[in-house]
Structure formats: structure tokens, C-alpha cells
Design an enzyme around this catalytic site. Sequence first.
Site, PDB file in Angstrom:
ATOM      1  N   LYS A 115     -41.677  -9.602 -16.591  1.00 31.67           N
ATOM      2  CA  LYS A 115     -42.355  -8.865 -15.696  1.00 31.67           C
ATOM      3  C   LYS A 115     -41.297  -8.110 -14.606  1.00 31.67           C
ATOM      4  O   LYS A 115     -40.218  -8.571 -14.347  1.00 31.67           O
ATOM      5  CB  LYS A 115     -43.293  -9.568 -14.855  1.00 31.67           C
TER       6      LYS A 115
HETATM    7  N1  GLU Z   1     -48.973  -5.433 -17.999  1.00 34.14           N
HETATM    8  C1  GLU Z   1     -49.833  -5.788 -19.373  1.00 34.14           C
HETATM    9  C2  GLU Z   1     -49.855  -7.240 -19.189  1.00 34.14           C
HETATM   10  O1  GLU Z   1     -49.775  -7.776 -17.939  1.00 34.14           O
HETATM   11  C3  GLU Z   1     -49.018  -5.039 -20.593  1.00 34.14           C
HETATM   12  C4  GLU Z   1     -47.845  -5.718 -20.973  1.00 34.14           C
HETATM   13  C5  GLU Z   1     -47.047  -5.056 -22.188  1.00 34.14           C
HETATM   14  O2  GLU Z   1     -47.778  -4.431 -22.871  1.00 34.14           O
HETATM   15  O3  GLU Z   1     -46.005  -5.371 -22.516  1.00 34.14           O
HETATM   16  O4  GLU Z   1     -50.269  -8.022 -20.341  1.00 34.14           O
END
Ligand code: GLU
Length: 426
Positions: A116
Site C-alpha cells: 500500500k
Molecule cells: N485499493 C484497492 C484495494 O484496497 C485496489 C488495489 C489494487 O487494485 O491493487 O483493494
Amino acid sequence: MAQMATDQQHRTDERSAYAIAIRQLEAAAHYLNLDRSLLEILKRPRRELTVNFPVKMDDGSIRVFTGYRVHHNPARGPAKGGIRYHPEVTLDEVRALAMWMTWKCAVVNIPYSGAKGGVVCDPKRLSIHELENLTRRYITEISMLIGPESDVPAPDVGTNPQVMAWIMDTYSMHKGYTVPAVVTGKPIPIGGSEGRLEATGRGVMVVADQALQQIGRRLDGARVVIQGFGNVGSSTAKLMHQAGAKVIAVSDVRGGIYNPNGLDIPSLLHCAGRDGCLQAYRDADHITNEELLELPCDVLVPAALHGVITSANADRIKARVIVEAANGPVTPDADEILDDKGVLVVPDILANAGGVLVSYFEWVQDLQSFFWEEEEVNQKLEKAMRRSYQHVAQTAEQNKVNLRMGAYIIGVKRVAEATIIRGIYP
Ligand code: GLU
């Protein structure tokens, strides 16, 4: 006074995302009888990068922003996870979100590990140029981590396909050639996937349907309340409405609107994302976000930020089913209260996995330079979500635990297995 301080402390701890993530992992480790040293490996992020970087603002001044990128555990593949732009981003939160991505990818069985990123900023108060400058500089600062084989960012709270396009362009400029697979959630003309924009909402709708079936109800005609009207909240509202559900309340940061007879979702979708969209809606009562969470309904979808359903309000929740479209909206203390009340909670690491599933499809399409039609993407998404839900529900039943623990047992077991099979280097 001392009691007040303790209560305050308790609330703060209850809402610390990383403390919650560790607590959930420890509970799963208990069910899996996980080796102590393996648990120690899984508890900590593999690497964390903090960057402080200058950005040229429109008025000629220079502001220094802070950003993060965290990789949780690399066992199952390249790091994957979104980038969040929000004034309250902290390293604690990014760590938790990275760990949740690890379990999420494992639950739906895609070959990624969790990551993240985040920048402490309020994107609504930045001009488009400032947002572009900030994005390009942040990506340059974390460029030693990202790449199609190493770490693939995506959208999260406060970022969108345009931000992903700048990320792809910045990385490609540094490389000297175009690298679409470095980021997902891109606009379609530059290698984005059909169906990605609505993927999280579609997955939420599919698991809501299954959860309702599990309790002998149907999505058609179900009363749905949605907290948040960003990309995920608005797509969920649209798809639930199309599936015959009655969306009776939605909200954004400024507050919510409620009409027990149902809201006019098609008309709200016209202004979604624009400031004041919900506030201008006439045919509804205007309520606070706290009131919205406590409305009587069949399905409650928290689609905003973490820590909104806690021990302080869980008792007043009247929904039959909660589908966690956001990451971490229900705290472990609230989970216990909701379990006792018989509320079925579909956990984030399953419920909102539709987003990363279609991100995976986008990455595969980019790597092959061969693109699929929307119908194929949606079918594959729905199949994977239904299969994952069934697996989680069966695991929960076998272990006599709730769906969250069922999902954790699957996710943590897959990551632990991969870690053991790979072995410890050197
Ligand atoms: N931000 C989204 C999540 O928390 C998508 C992450 C992604 O597609 O890599 O799942």
C-alpha cells in the site's frame, strides 16, 4: 478524569488500523496453530519507505509532502496495492492496509503479495497541476520499489484513473519506453481494463447477493444503505439498483440522504463525485454519517474509511448484513457485538477484492498486450467472487467461526504455506 483518559485510549487503540490487523492475524494464527516464528514473520512488513519531497505549487511556493510505500510479505508474488491521498494518512494505516492486501490477494487466490502507498495531502484542495506534480514526484521518489515484476500500484481513496495515467507516464519516461503493466486502474486508452472502474462495486454486489442467500433473503427488493459515494460507493449503488435492490440511503463526507422508499440512483449518478451532489438532492431526509450507519436495512455497505463501526455504535446497527466495501470499517470489538446480534459481516478482504481481481486481469492483459471484452472481465470477476465466497463460508462453518475468521484462515494459510515451501534464505 482517569476513566475518561482510559476510555479515550481504548477508543484510539480500537481504531489503530495496524493494531487491528495484528489482532486479526493473531486470531487466525491461533486457529491455524501457526508456528511462533512464522507468525513473527507475517506480523511485520517486509519493507517500508517514507519519502519527504518538495512540490511546486501554482502560486510559485514550494511545499514538502510526506508519502509512504509499504510491502507486507513477498511470498506469493509481486507486491500489489493502491495509493491513497488523504490528509490523515499515517504509516500505521499504510502498514495495516498493506497487510490486508496480502490476505485479500490470497483469499481470492491471485499471485500477489500485499502493498500500500499513501501521501498525506488533501487532493480536493490541490489544483490539477499540483496533483500532477505531486504524483510524478512521489512516484519518482518510490521508483526504487515499483515495477511490473516488483510492485504494481493502483487507485485507492483519493486517487483515480488520471492519477494512474501520470504514474504510468512518469515510470515510462524514466525507463525510456512505455510500461503499461507498472500500474493498474488506468484509463482504457493506455492499457486499462474494461470493467476495472466498477470492479470493486460489482464484487460487493455479488457477495451481498450471496450473503443474503445465506440468510434466506434475496438482493431483489433488499433495502441497501451505502456510506460513501466515491468510486466504490457510487458503483455499488448503481449495480445494486440495477440488480433490483432498493438503495434507501447514501452519504459522502458532508453527510447523507435517506428515503425509506428508495433514492433516485440514476439521477444521483449524474452528479457523483461533484461537491454538494447529495446535499442538493431534495426528495430525502438529510442525515449525518453516524445516523446513516444505524438505519434499519437489509444490507449496510460501509464504503468510506476504516474504523467507522466500533464498540461505541455496533449495538445500534440494525442491518441484517454488512458488506465491507472499505478496508477495515468494522473494528474487532464491534465484530464481537455484531456476531452476538446475529449480523452477518462479509469482511473487507473478501468483500472488496473485486478491485484487485480486475487489477490482476488488467496486469495480465498488459503483459500479454492482448485485451478482453467487458463481458469476459465481468464473468471472470463474478466467478472468482462466488467461488471465494463459498470457500470462505465453508471454512467458517467447518471451524465454527464468522466469515472474517473464515477468510483469514484461508488467506493466512496460503501465505504461510508459500513461505514454508520457499524456505528461509540463505
Ligand atoms: N485499493 C484497492 C484495494 O484496497 C485496489 C488495489 C489494487 O487494485 O491493487 O483493494
